[in-house]
Design an enzyme around this catalytic site. Structure first.
Site, PDB file in Angstrom:
ATOM      1  N   THR A  96       0.921  -1.230   0.047  1.00 11.83           N
ATOM      2  CA  THR A  96       0.125   0.058  -0.068  1.00 11.83           C
ATOM      3  C   THR A  96       1.098   1.145   0.056  1.00 11.83           C
ATOM      4  OG1 THR A  96      -1.699  -1.183   1.252  1.00 11.83           O
ATOM      5  CG2 THR A  96      -1.774   1.245   1.253  1.00 11.83           C
ATOM      6  N   LYS A 171      -7.583   1.585  -2.868  1.00 12.97           N
ATOM      7  CA  LYS A 171      -7.165   1.040  -1.320  1.00 12.97           C
ATOM      8  C   LYS A 171      -7.312   2.423  -0.304  1.00 12.97           C
ATOM      9  CE  LYS A 171      -5.227  -1.202   1.599  1.00 12.97           C
ATOM     10  NZ  LYS A 171      -5.623  -2.246   2.431  1.00 12.97           N
ATOM     11  N   LYS A 246      -1.141   5.178   8.741  1.00 13.36           N
ATOM     12  CA  LYS A 246      -0.484   5.397   7.455  1.00 13.36           C
ATOM     13  C   LYS A 246      -1.452   5.437   6.368  1.00 13.36           C
ATOM     14  CE  LYS A 246       1.564   2.287   4.144  1.00 13.36           C
ATOM     15  NZ  LYS A 246       1.983   0.992   3.522  1.00 13.36           N
TER      16      LYS A 246
HETATM   17  P1  NAD Z   1       5.600  -6.125   7.255  1.00 16.18           P
HETATM   18  O1  NAD Z   1       6.554  -5.016   8.005  1.00 16.18           O
HETATM   19  O2  NAD Z   1       5.236  -7.465   8.286  1.00 16.18           O
HETATM   20  O3  NAD Z   1       6.616  -6.740   6.099  1.00 16.18           O
HETATM   21  C1  NAD Z   1       7.344  -6.082   5.277  1.00 16.18           C
HETATM   22  C2  NAD Z   1       8.732  -6.828   4.674  1.00 16.18           C
HETATM   23  O4  NAD Z   1       9.452  -6.212   3.808  1.00 16.18           O
HETATM   24  C3  NAD Z   1       9.560  -7.231   5.979  1.00 16.18           C
HETATM   25  O5  NAD Z   1       9.835  -8.594   6.255  1.00 16.18           O
HETATM   26  C4  NAD Z   1      10.833  -6.578   5.650  1.00 16.18           C
HETATM   27  O6  NAD Z   1      12.098  -6.963   6.211  1.00 16.18           O
HETATM   28  C5  NAD Z   1      10.768  -6.345   4.150  1.00 16.18           C
HETATM   29  N1  NAD Z   1      11.707  -5.517   3.397  1.00 16.18           N
HETATM   30  C6  NAD Z   1      11.448  -4.075   3.907  1.00 16.18           C
HETATM   31  N2  NAD Z   1      12.550  -3.519   2.871  1.00 16.18           N
HETATM   32  C7  NAD Z   1      12.966  -4.738   2.201  1.00 16.18           C
HETATM   33  C8  NAD Z   1      13.965  -4.454   1.126  1.00 16.18           C
HETATM   34  N3  NAD Z   1      14.662  -3.320   0.770  1.00 16.18           N
HETATM   35  N4  NAD Z   1      14.252  -5.765   0.533  1.00 16.18           N
HETATM   36  C9  NAD Z   1      13.566  -6.751   0.821  1.00 16.18           C
HETATM   37  N5  NAD Z   1      12.727  -6.701   2.082  1.00 16.18           N
HETATM   38  C10 NAD Z   1      12.357  -5.668   2.439  1.00 16.18           C
HETATM   39  O7  NAD Z   1       4.397  -5.531   6.614  1.00 16.18           O
HETATM   40  P2  NAD Z   1       3.178  -6.147   6.236  1.00 16.18           P
HETATM   41  O8  NAD Z   1       2.084  -6.326   7.194  1.00 16.18           O
HETATM   42  O9  NAD Z   1       3.507  -7.461   5.530  1.00 16.18           O
HETATM   43  O10 NAD Z   1       2.568  -5.176   5.111  1.00 16.18           O
HETATM   44  C11 NAD Z   1       3.100  -5.302   3.889  1.00 16.18           C
HETATM   45  C12 NAD Z   1       2.480  -4.091   2.932  1.00 16.18           C
HETATM   46  O11 NAD Z   1       1.034  -4.720   2.920  1.00 16.18           O
HETATM   47  C13 NAD Z   1       2.315  -2.762   3.623  1.00 16.18           C
HETATM   48  O12 NAD Z   1       2.402  -1.659   2.378  1.00 16.18           O
HETATM   49  C14 NAD Z   1       0.948  -2.634   4.196  1.00 16.18           C
HETATM   50  O13 NAD Z   1       0.306  -1.327   4.400  1.00 16.18           O
HETATM   51  C15 NAD Z   1       0.020  -3.651   3.219  1.00 16.18           C
HETATM   52  N6  NAD Z   1      -1.036  -4.146   4.227  1.00 16.18           N
HETATM   53  C16 NAD Z   1      -0.780  -4.762   5.239  1.00 16.18           C
HETATM   54  C17 NAD Z   1      -2.003  -5.268   6.010  1.00 16.18           C
HETATM   55  C18 NAD Z   1      -2.031  -6.176   7.125  1.00 16.18           C
HETATM   56  O14 NAD Z   1      -2.860  -6.525   7.821  1.00 16.18           O
HETATM   57  N7  NAD Z   1      -0.707  -6.380   7.572  1.00 16.18           N
HETATM   58  C19 NAD Z   1      -3.083  -5.461   5.370  1.00 16.18           C
HETATM   59  C20 NAD Z   1      -3.501  -4.656   4.151  1.00 16.18           C
HETATM   60  C21 NAD Z   1      -2.276  -4.088   3.644  1.00 16.18           C
END
Ligand code: NAD
Length: 294
Positions: A96, A171, A246
């Site tokens: 997102t 979204k 966010k």
């Molecule tokens: P998270 O922080 O659990 O996962 C993000 C991952 O990206 C981490 O494992 C981190 O180590 C990795 N990362 C960061 N920079 C990196 C790089 N340069 N190279 C490789 N890996 C890298 O976050 P999440 O909860 O999985 O959310 C991910 C996205 O999904 C976000 O944009 C969030 O807004 C969206 N989202 C989350 C949810 C939810 O319920 N968690 C729901 C809808 C949308």
């Protein structure tokens, strides 16, 4: 079967990648966290240190990263995905992020003969694990049609919202509705208490009246009426207040840059900002009920 590079194996990305493995695809993961990479290998995947290496040998690259700056770095940075993917590769960004970054990255991809969609999700970690996510997809018809057969292994509802960036636009609008409606439902429960009306009674009436909405019927912010809602487990997330904040900030940035008036969206951002700053950023966003009551 596709060879997929999956960058960002966090709370959402890991279960999504696991579903692609279950569907018979090859998945090569990239993440900064070694524990996530180990879990991918246990599920039958492989991993590599650099996104550019994975991208260069993939048919499809999927990213699920925290925010726009990470997406920008991983795609546009020197040695990034766009520089290293082979022409014709399909790029799917499920993070997102802001509409502007999504459109900028998509234009850079197109200029190099790559196909790209922005495909943010709704449905949370439960939807990611169960393969029932909703994908809101922005990009050309050709890119959308190619992405569909991959997305349907991770989700149940896949909607083409229009050109590049329109998935992110959908979204942001959806989550602005959600943030505002959760505050509205919470305020109603607080007022009901003051007026001597039981939570359950308000739920029984409003869930079948014109106050009905998802924040009331599926994710009720008070314990009791909806046993599966986070209110029944001390607001363990779920979807954290930090994530809601966010998304509300993204909505306000988009409103400012596009000239839209979103007064309730601005109020929701202010209220969630105060809630997160009260030490509850990692609690579920429906815990706003407790904050409003206090
Ligand atoms: P998270 O922080 O659990 O996962 C993000 C991952 O990206 C981490 O494992 C981190 O180590 C990795 N990362 C960061 N920079 C990196 C790089 N340069 N190279 C490789 N890996 C890298 O976050 P999440 O909860 O999985 O959310 C991910 C996205 O999904 C976000 O944009 C969030 O807004 C969206 N989202 C989350 C949810 C939810 O319920 N968690 C729901 C809808 C949308």
């Amino acid at each position: 079967m596709s060879r997929i590079a999956f960058i960002g194996l966090g709370n959402m990305g890991l279960p999504m990648a696991q579903n692609l493995l279950k569907a018979g695809h090859q998945v090569e993961g990239v993440d900064l966290n070694p524990a996530s990479l180990e879990k991918l290998v246990t599920a039958g995947g492989t991993h590599v240190e650099f996104a550019k290496v994975a991208a260069a040998r993939a048919d499809v690259v999927i990213t699920m990263l925290p925010a726009g700056k990470h997406v920008r770095d991983v795609y546009l940075g020197s040695g990034g995905i766009i520089e290293n993917a082979n022409p014709g590769t399909l790029l799917i960004d499920c993070s997102t992020i802001d509409v502007e970054t999504a459109r900028e990255v998509a234009a850079a991809a197109e200029a190099r003969g790559l196909f790209m969609v922005d495909a943010p999700v709704s449905g949370g970690t439960g939807g990611a694990a169960g393969g029932t996510l909703t994908f809101m997809v922005g990009g050309s018809t050709q890119a959308f049609e190619r992405a569909q057969s991959i997305l349907d292994k991770m989700g149940k509802t896949i909607v083409h919202a229009g050109g590049a960036g329109n998935g992110q636009a959908a979204k942001i609008c959806n989550n602005m509705i959600l943030g505002i409606s959760m505050i509205a439902v919470s305020e109603a429960f607080v007022l009901a208490e003051k007026l001597g009306l039981d939570h359950q009674k308000l739920f029984d009436i409003s869930s079948r009246s014109s106050g009905q909405c998802w924040s009331m019927t599926t994710y009720c912010p008070v314990p009791g009426p909806v046993p599966t809602s986070p209110a029944n487990r001390d607001y363990a997330p779920g979807f954290t207040a930090a994530m809601m904040l966010k998304d509300l900030r993204l909505a306000q940035d988009a409103a400012k840059s596009s000239g839209a008036t979103t007064e309730l969206g601005a109020d929701a951002e202010r209220i969630y900002s105060a809630y997160a700053a009260s030490g509850e950023a990692e609690k579920d966003f429906s815990g706003i009920f407790r904050f409003i009551r206090a």
